[in-house]
Design an enzyme around this catalytic site. Structure first.
Site, PDB file in Angstrom:
ATOM      1  N   HIS A 102       0.884  -1.208  -0.054  1.00 51.22           N
ATOM      2  CA  HIS A 102      -0.044   0.046   0.063  1.00 51.22           C
ATOM      3  C   HIS A 102       0.818   1.262  -0.010  1.00 51.22           C
ATOM      4  O   HIS A 102       1.854   1.155   0.625  1.00 51.22           O
ATOM      5  CB  HIS A 102      -0.792  -0.018   1.248  1.00 51.22           C
ATOM      6  CG  HIS A 102      -2.043  -1.185   1.118  1.00 51.22           C
ATOM      7  ND1 HIS A 102      -2.512  -1.763   2.266  1.00 51.22           N
ATOM      8  CD2 HIS A 102      -2.671  -1.620   0.073  1.00 51.22           C
ATOM      9  CE1 HIS A 102      -3.464  -2.473   1.682  1.00 51.22           C
ATOM     10  NE2 HIS A 102      -3.624  -2.626   0.447  1.00 51.22           N
ATOM     11  N   GLU A 105       1.696   3.723   2.891  1.00 48.97           N
ATOM     12  CA  GLU A 105       2.347   2.911   4.398  1.00 48.97           C
ATOM     13  C   GLU A 105       3.972   2.809   3.998  1.00 48.97           C
ATOM     14  O   GLU A 105       4.412   2.023   4.116  1.00 48.97           O
ATOM     15  CB  GLU A 105       1.839   1.450   4.446  1.00 48.97           C
ATOM     16  CG  GLU A 105       0.225   1.629   4.620  1.00 48.97           C
ATOM     17  CD  GLU A 105      -0.491   0.570   4.331  1.00 48.97           C
ATOM     18  OE1 GLU A 105       0.333  -0.764   4.595  1.00 48.97           O
ATOM     19  OE2 GLU A 105      -1.750   0.419   4.307  1.00 48.97           O
ATOM     20  N   HIS A 227       2.778  -4.068   6.775  1.00 48.35           N
ATOM     21  CA  HIS A 227       1.812  -2.895   6.450  1.00 48.35           C
ATOM     22  C   HIS A 227       1.914  -2.086   7.667  1.00 48.35           C
ATOM     23  O   HIS A 227       2.552  -2.067   8.642  1.00 48.35           O
ATOM     24  CB  HIS A 227       0.361  -3.433   6.290  1.00 48.35           C
ATOM     25  CG  HIS A 227       0.192  -4.518   5.132  1.00 48.35           C
ATOM     26  ND1 HIS A 227      -0.344  -3.773   3.882  1.00 48.35           N
ATOM     27  CD2 HIS A 227       0.629  -5.584   4.577  1.00 48.35           C
ATOM     28  CE1 HIS A 227      -0.694  -4.649   3.121  1.00 48.35           C
ATOM     29  NE2 HIS A 227       0.231  -5.721   3.261  1.00 48.35           N
ATOM     30  N   GLU A 300       0.825  -5.568  11.121  1.00 44.07           N
ATOM     31  CA  GLU A 300       0.833  -3.879  10.963  1.00 44.07           C
ATOM     32  C   GLU A 300       1.467  -3.334  11.811  1.00 44.07           C
ATOM     33  O   GLU A 300       1.367  -3.355  13.138  1.00 44.07           O
ATOM     34  CB  GLU A 300      -0.946  -3.825  11.094  1.00 44.07           C
ATOM     35  CG  GLU A 300      -1.690  -4.398  10.273  1.00 44.07           C
ATOM     36  CD  GLU A 300      -1.959  -3.494   8.966  1.00 44.07           C
ATOM     37  OE1 GLU A 300      -1.481  -2.717   9.020  1.00 44.07           O
ATOM     38  OE2 GLU A 300      -2.813  -4.255   8.103  1.00 44.07           O
TER      39      GLU A 300
END
Lengths: 343, 152
Positions: A102, A105, A227, A300
């Site tokens: 992404h 990020e 991420h 994450e």
């Protein structure tokens, strides 16, 4: 045409110089707002490109850079392999770290890049690092979505998708909804304007095709896809609330990594099945586990919440790396020890 | 030789600068931008069934199939292709009661940033806000333009 024929030698040379400069700058007219964008301490595509090649040049026996494919706009998807006898494919456990699916990020690019830098700079001086580099094949692909990242740096900080021209006035496919396993299920969208647009077909994007082909070729023992944000360690499945066949193992590994993260800066990352958050289909880890049976995790990274969200202050780059390093080392060690175990 | 190289290079530049243009669906009109000066136009469009993706004070971005195109023609509405800069999204906080309701929010296609307790932070188009409302969700707009820099 007539004009071109009337050019004299000096004009031809001048035009040639202009063309050369254009080609040297990348040769693209992609409206990216300049060829040398600045992301502060975060790494841009050009910087990742330069620094990966410099790392490999500085450590030729144990590092090799190669492109695993190209993006929609033609940028290379760089990977660095770190291992002794780096030019050979040895029968060793392969562990893969990928980042930057992404665009916005940025920390998810720097995290795997800093891993590469750490392994290479500590080799020979640190016994643990020397051992794992000698005994495994580590592959790091820090920026899976270079076009989106460039666009995030130059034009729209919060851009998420790649830069596919959808042909209807919208751009981008969410690469982490474009993998084939249970593609088109919940948590993805068929709307081209949606930020979770899954694309017109599974693996429609050159970026996900490149990752797929690379992983099929190298058959890793484990993988982490970085991420941000929320501080979570997620394991398959994401598309369903049903537990994965190896759920106890995946959970144990996730818990062990979370424990190792916490001791560094006392920051909590929650280990859980990906679907505990909400259902999402077509992501990297569901495909890798579902298609190839590889234990894999989405981490994450910082921060915990939407403030500051994607715009993690530069001061947190190193702490984020420091706390995630032991988790990465743990997974590498597990991969080494479990190499003979069949899931 | 030099002239030939110059012409060849020129051709290469033109090729490099061309944007990739995949074919769009033959039934889709794509995203269209409509300048508006009054609320009546908005209401007329809304009642015609055209889908309104973005509603700004001075323009709308709409989309739809060939039927939508016919409706726009019938309303004698001038449109132009929308650009990325026209696709403003709101930053919102949406409340939900259980996991099934959270999944309803996700499946609309919103850009979900964060789940905290019984609410989520998400970036959404006006179309999604309308759908959230129809589904009985309550929300609070945090920023009218989610992509705008923070006020200092």
């Amino acid at each position: 045409m007539k004009f071109a024929f009337k050019l004299n030698g000096r004009a031809v040379i001048s035009a040639g110089m202009l063309i050369s400069a254009f080609l040297l700058m990348g040769g693209r007219c992609d409206n990216n707002g300049g060829q040398n964008p600045d992301a502060g301490l975060y790494h841009t595509y050009a910087e990742i490109n330069d620094e990966l090649h410099k790392l490999a040049a500085d450590h030729p026996p144990i590092a090799r850079v190669s492109s695993i494919g190209k993006s929609v706009e033609g940028r290379d998807l760089w990977a660095i392999k770190i291992s002794d006898n780096v030019t050979q494919d040895e029968p060793e456990s392969t562990v893969v770290f990928v980042g930057g699916h992404h665009a916005r990020e940025w920390i998810a690019v720097d995290m795997p890049f800093l891993l590469a830098k750490y392994f290479l700079n500590r080799y020979g001086a640190d016994t643990t690092i020397t051992r794992i580099v000698n005994q495994t094949e580590i592959w790091i692909v820090p920026m899976v979505n270079p076009d989106g990242h460039q666009y995030s740096v130059t034009t729209q900080r919060l851009w998420r998708k790649n830069r596919r021209n959808n042909g209807d006035g919208t751009f981008g496919v969410d690469l982490n909804r474009n993998y084939e396993y249970e593609w088109g299920g919940p948590g993805s969208s068929g709307d081209t304007f949606s930020d979770i647009y899954r694309g017109p077909a599974p693996f429609s994007e050159p970026e996900t095709q490149a990752v797929r082909d690379f992983l099929q070729q190298h058959r890793p023992r484990s993988l982490i896809s970085y991420h941000n944000f929320s501080q979570l360690i997620l394991y398959p499945w994401g598309y369903t609330n049903n537990p994965a066949p190896d759920e106890p193992l995946l959970q144990n590994l996730a818990v062990a990594m979370a424990d190792r993260i916490r001791v560094v800066h006392n920051v909590t990352y929650t280990p859980e099945q990906s679907s505990d958050l909400y259902l999402a289909s077509g992501d990297t880890t569901d495909w890798l586990y579902g298609a190839l049976g590889v234990p894999c995790f989405t981490i994450e990274l910082r921060p915990r919440s939407a403030s500051p969200g994607f715009e993690l202050p530069e001061s947190q780059i190193n702490p984020t790396f420091e706390e995630n390093l032991p988790a990465a080392l743990y997974l590498i060690d597990w991969s080494l020890q479990s190499n003979t175990v069949t899931l | 030789m030099g002239k030939f190289l110059l012409m060849l290079s020129g051709t290469l530049i033109i090729c490099a600068c061309r944007q990739q243009q995949p074919a769009s669906s033959p039934t889709s009109i794509g995203l269209r931008k409509i300048s508006i000066s009054d609320q009546q136009t908005v209401e007329r469009l809304r009642q015609s069934g055209v889908k309104i993706l973005v509603q700004q004070p001075d323009y709308l971005v709409v989309y739809g199939d060939s039927a939508a195109a016919a409706q726009l023609r019938a309303l004698a509405t001038d449109t132009q292709p929308a650009t990325e800069q026209d696709l403003t999204q709101r930053l919102v906080r949406i409340h939900f009661t259980d996991k099934a309701r959270l999944q309803t929010i996700v499946d609309l296609g919103v850009d979900l940033w964060d789940v905290q307790g019984d609410s989520v932070t998400a970036r959404v188009y006006d179309l999604y806000l309308e759908q959230l409302k129809q589904n009985g969700f309550t929300y609070r707009i945090l920023k009218m333009d989610a992509g705008a820099p923070e006020d200092k």
